[in-house]
Motif scaffolding. Structure first.
Motif, mmCIF file in Angstrom:
data_model
loop_
_atom_site.group_PDB
_atom_site.id
_atom_site.type_symbol
_atom_site.label_atom_id
_atom_site.label_comp_id
_atom_site.label_asym_id
_atom_site.label_seq_id
_atom_site.Cartn_x
_atom_site.Cartn_y
_atom_site.Cartn_z
ATOM 1 N N VAL A 12 0.878 -1.280 -0.108
ATOM 2 C CA VAL A 12 -0.079 0.124 0.008
ATOM 3 C C VAL A 12 0.904 1.352 0.068
ATOM 4 O O VAL A 12 0.487 2.205 -1.042
ATOM 5 N N ASP A 13 1.857 1.335 0.958
ATOM 6 C CA ASP A 13 2.778 2.538 0.953
ATOM 7 C C ASP A 13 3.444 2.981 -0.277
ATOM 8 O O ASP A 13 3.719 3.699 -0.923
ATOM 9 N N LYS A 14 3.894 1.672 -1.200
ATOM 10 C CA LYS A 14 4.662 1.865 -2.341
ATOM 11 C C LYS A 14 3.728 2.296 -3.384
ATOM 12 O O LYS A 14 4.025 3.413 -4.307
ATOM 13 N N VAL A 15 2.544 2.016 -3.412
ATOM 14 C CA VAL A 15 1.459 2.583 -4.390
ATOM 15 C C VAL A 15 0.955 3.933 -3.978
ATOM 16 O O VAL A 15 0.992 4.660 -4.913
ATOM 17 N N ASP A 31 -8.503 4.201 0.778
ATOM 18 C CA ASP A 31 -9.500 3.356 0.482
ATOM 19 C C ASP A 31 -9.568 2.627 -0.839
ATOM 20 O O ASP A 31 -9.831 1.315 -0.992
ATOM 21 N N VAL A 32 -9.383 3.268 -1.985
ATOM 22 C CA VAL A 32 -9.260 2.712 -3.047
ATOM 23 C C VAL A 32 -8.278 1.906 -3.397
ATOM 24 O O VAL A 32 -8.156 0.785 -4.082
ATOM 25 N N VAL A 33 -7.044 2.209 -2.754
ATOM 26 C CA VAL A 33 -5.784 1.485 -3.031
ATOM 27 C C VAL A 33 -6.159 0.050 -2.347
ATOM 28 O O VAL A 33 -5.893 -0.867 -2.990
ATOM 29 N N ARG A 34 -6.387 0.173 -1.244
ATOM 30 C CA ARG A 34 -6.673 -1.060 -0.457
ATOM 31 C C ARG A 34 -7.771 -1.992 -1.102
ATOM 32 O O ARG A 34 -7.589 -3.474 -1.221
ATOM 33 N N ALA A 49 3.867 -3.936 -12.513
ATOM 34 C CA ALA A 49 3.845 -2.845 -11.389
ATOM 35 C C ALA A 49 3.001 -1.605 -12.180
ATOM 36 O O ALA A 49 2.120 -1.120 -11.623
ATOM 37 N N ASP A 50 3.501 -1.253 -13.435
ATOM 38 C CA ASP A 50 2.771 -0.530 -14.280
ATOM 39 C C ASP A 50 1.307 -0.564 -14.348
ATOM 40 O O ASP A 50 0.369 0.275 -14.432
ATOM 41 N N GLY A 51 0.943 -1.949 -14.771
ATOM 42 C CA GLY A 51 -0.371 -2.179 -14.811
ATOM 43 C C GLY A 51 -1.352 -2.121 -13.802
ATOM 44 O O GLY A 51 -2.490 -1.505 -13.618
ATOM 45 N N VAL A 52 -0.776 -2.483 -12.431
ATOM 46 C CA VAL A 52 -1.175 -2.225 -11.174
ATOM 47 C C VAL A 52 -1.686 -0.843 -10.823
ATOM 48 O O VAL A 52 -2.682 -0.322 -10.582
ATOM 49 N N LEU A 53 -0.535 0.066 -11.222
ATOM 50 C CA LEU A 53 -0.716 1.569 -11.063
ATOM 51 C C LEU A 53 -1.761 2.107 -11.957
ATOM 52 O O LEU A 53 -2.505 2.903 -11.425
ATOM 53 N N ALA A 54 -1.592 1.607 -13.128
ATOM 54 C CA ALA A 54 -2.819 2.273 -14.043
ATOM 55 C C ALA A 54 -4.151 2.098 -13.526
ATOM 56 O O ALA A 54 -5.105 2.555 -13.502
ATOM 57 N N ALA A 61 -9.492 7.863 -10.394
ATOM 58 C CA ALA A 61 -10.247 8.870 -11.299
ATOM 59 C C ALA A 61 -11.649 8.688 -11.121
ATOM 60 O O ALA A 61 -12.528 9.695 -11.109
ATOM 61 N N GLY A 62 -12.144 7.468 -10.910
ATOM 62 C CA GLY A 62 -13.680 7.129 -10.901
ATOM 63 C C GLY A 62 -14.253 7.749 -9.703
ATOM 64 O O GLY A 62 -15.429 8.228 -9.827
ATOM 65 N N VAL A 63 -13.650 7.698 -8.512
ATOM 66 C CA VAL A 63 -14.166 8.341 -7.358
ATOM 67 C C VAL A 63 -14.119 9.644 -7.487
ATOM 68 O O VAL A 63 -14.985 10.462 -6.935
#
Length: 451
Positions: A12-15, A31-34, A49-54, A61-63
């Motif tokens: 979570v911290d890295k994201v 909350d979104v990340v988790r 990693a890039d796919g996860v971040l995207a 963006a949706g929120v």
């Protein structure tokens, strides 16, 4: 999932570090990340990693996009349910600012120095506007109808007499029969879809009848072999049988709509009450042009009885709604007729075309083809379905993007723009765009057309 695959999911911290600054409260981002990382744990294939971040950026963006914020309405629908219905006038907005930022005499009598009821001034103003003995207000028109039904439907009398031609569906998929039955009423349908007579009503009224209900067909019309008895005749019958007669008007026009931009006639509350209806209910945020509310007007003893219902407290409006509606009603009583919807309807084709030409002229140097077109605006909000008003459009095509893709880009702008697509062209109706939004519109179109 194998432990080795779980290790591919970032912490979570890295994201959060990778996301950087986000224009949302940190707990919302967290909350979104988790949630997204938790969903990844249940999937068979983990993106890099890039796919996860995207994926997480998309979730954020949706929120962010779900926040309530101003948009530019280029749909040509003036009372757009999904876009907040009727915009408030300057008087209502001033009242919101003044009352919302200060203490107020909401339930305090300045005359006696003690507690008082709320909305006394507004109720008197609504009664005058509707030419009624009394009036009150709840948080929307569906609530007004539910309150009326709960009051009149008793253990001894649960039947509500209504024409089959008036069992309509209103916004959001809600249907009048469902609203009635959820309030403990039992429907007594009379007549047929297209033909209902006074004799049908007379045969249906019994000792089990709680009330006669008429629902104005505000969001559709029937033509051809259609007949229904005059309201005056139904009112006389209900009075003779000592049964309350209620009409749900839906839209709540306070002016003669046929005098505005050639619209069809929409019955006003005062007009309906003069025909002998005991109570009428209607929306505050459609043709009336105020905030979301449900107005009930009619005979004094009936309105007073509704206000004594325990359920009334659960439906009452807060200080902001009351103050905005007060200002709106005051405007009508002063003869100002200056709600934004009425101002939009009064705009001339010449004025709209001049604005459209200026906007098109400001779009030079973009990969767009823009021209001034002709269209028709609608009232919307489930009202005046046959009325269309001549309007002016800005028709935009992108050299490489499809109309749907360019429309999506417009919705992503700092001030989102909502239009409609016709024959592969994105169209923006100028009648429903405020003049003060023209510069924002140009900026949004330019931003959406950028590579």
């Amino acid at each position: 999932m194998k432990p080795s695959r779980l290790r591919a999911i970032p912490s979570v911290d890295k994201v959060l570090q990778s996301l950087g600054d986000v224009d949302l409260p940190r707990p919302m981002v967290l909350d979104v990340v988790r949630r997204e990382l938790m969903a990844l744990r249940a999937e068979k294939i983990i993106p890099d990693a890039d796919g996860v971040l995207a994926r997480i950026r998309s979730g954020v963006a949706g929120v962010r996009a779900s926040r309530i914020r101003p948009v530019i309405n280029g749909t040509g629908i003036l009372v757009h349910t999904n876009l907040g219905r009727a915009p408030l006038g300057t008087g209502a907005m001033a009242a919101l600012s003044t009352i919302g930022s200060n203490y107020s005499n909401l339930e305090y009598s300045l005359a006696s120095g003690g507690r008082s009821g709320r909305a006394a001034y507004l109720e008197r103003g609504l009664a005058v506007l509707c030419e009624a003995d009394a009036a009150t207000v709840v948080n929307n028109n569906a609530a007004a109808l539910v309150l009326i039904l709960r009051h009149f439907c008793t253990a001894a009398a649960t039947e509500v007499v209504i024409s089959r031609g008036e069992l309509v569906q209103i916004g959001g998929g809600f249907r009048i029969p469902d609203v009635l039955e959820s309030s403990g009423a039992r429907l007594r349908e009379v007549g047929t879809t297209n033909q209902t007579s006074l004799a049908d009503y007379a045969r249906a009224i019994t000792r089990q009848t709680a009330m006669v209900l008429k629902v104005h067909r505000s969001n559709f019309f029937m033509d051809g072999f259609v007949e229904s008895p005059p309201t005056e005749d139904v009112a006389a019958l209900a009075k003779k049988r000592r049964v309350p007669f209620v009409e749900d008007l839906g839209s709540g026009a306070a002016v003669k709509t046929e005098s505005v931009a050639g619209l069809e006639h929409e019955p006003t509350p005062a007009e309906v009450l003069r025909r002998g209806v005991d109570l009428v209910c209607f929306s505050g945020d459609k043709l009336l042009g105020g905030p979301q509310a449900g107005v009930i007007a009619g005979r004094g003893p009936l309105v007073a009885a509704l206000k004594k219902e325990p359920f009334f407290r659960a439906l009452r409006c807060d200080k902001l709604i009351l103050s905005a509606l007060e200002a709106t009603v005051d405007g009508y009583l002063r003869g100002e007729r200056s709600t934004p919807v009425l101002e939009m309807l009064d705009a001339t084709i010449e004025a709209l075309r001049a604005r459209a030409e200026r906007i098109v002229g400001a779009l030079g140097g973009t990969p767009l083809t823009a021209r001034v077109g002709a269209g028709h605006a609608q009232l919307g909000g489930g009202t005046l379905p046959r009325s269309r008003v001549a309007s002016v459009t800005i028709d935009v095509t992108h050299r490489t993007l499809k109309a749907q893709d360019f429309a999506a880009r417009l919705r992503e702008q700092p001030v989102p723009v909502i239009g409609y697509i016709a024959r592969g062209v994105l169209r923006l109706d100028v009648r429903t765009i405020f003049p003060q939004q023209d510069l924002d519109l140009v900026a949004a179109i330019r931003g959406a057309s950028a590579p």
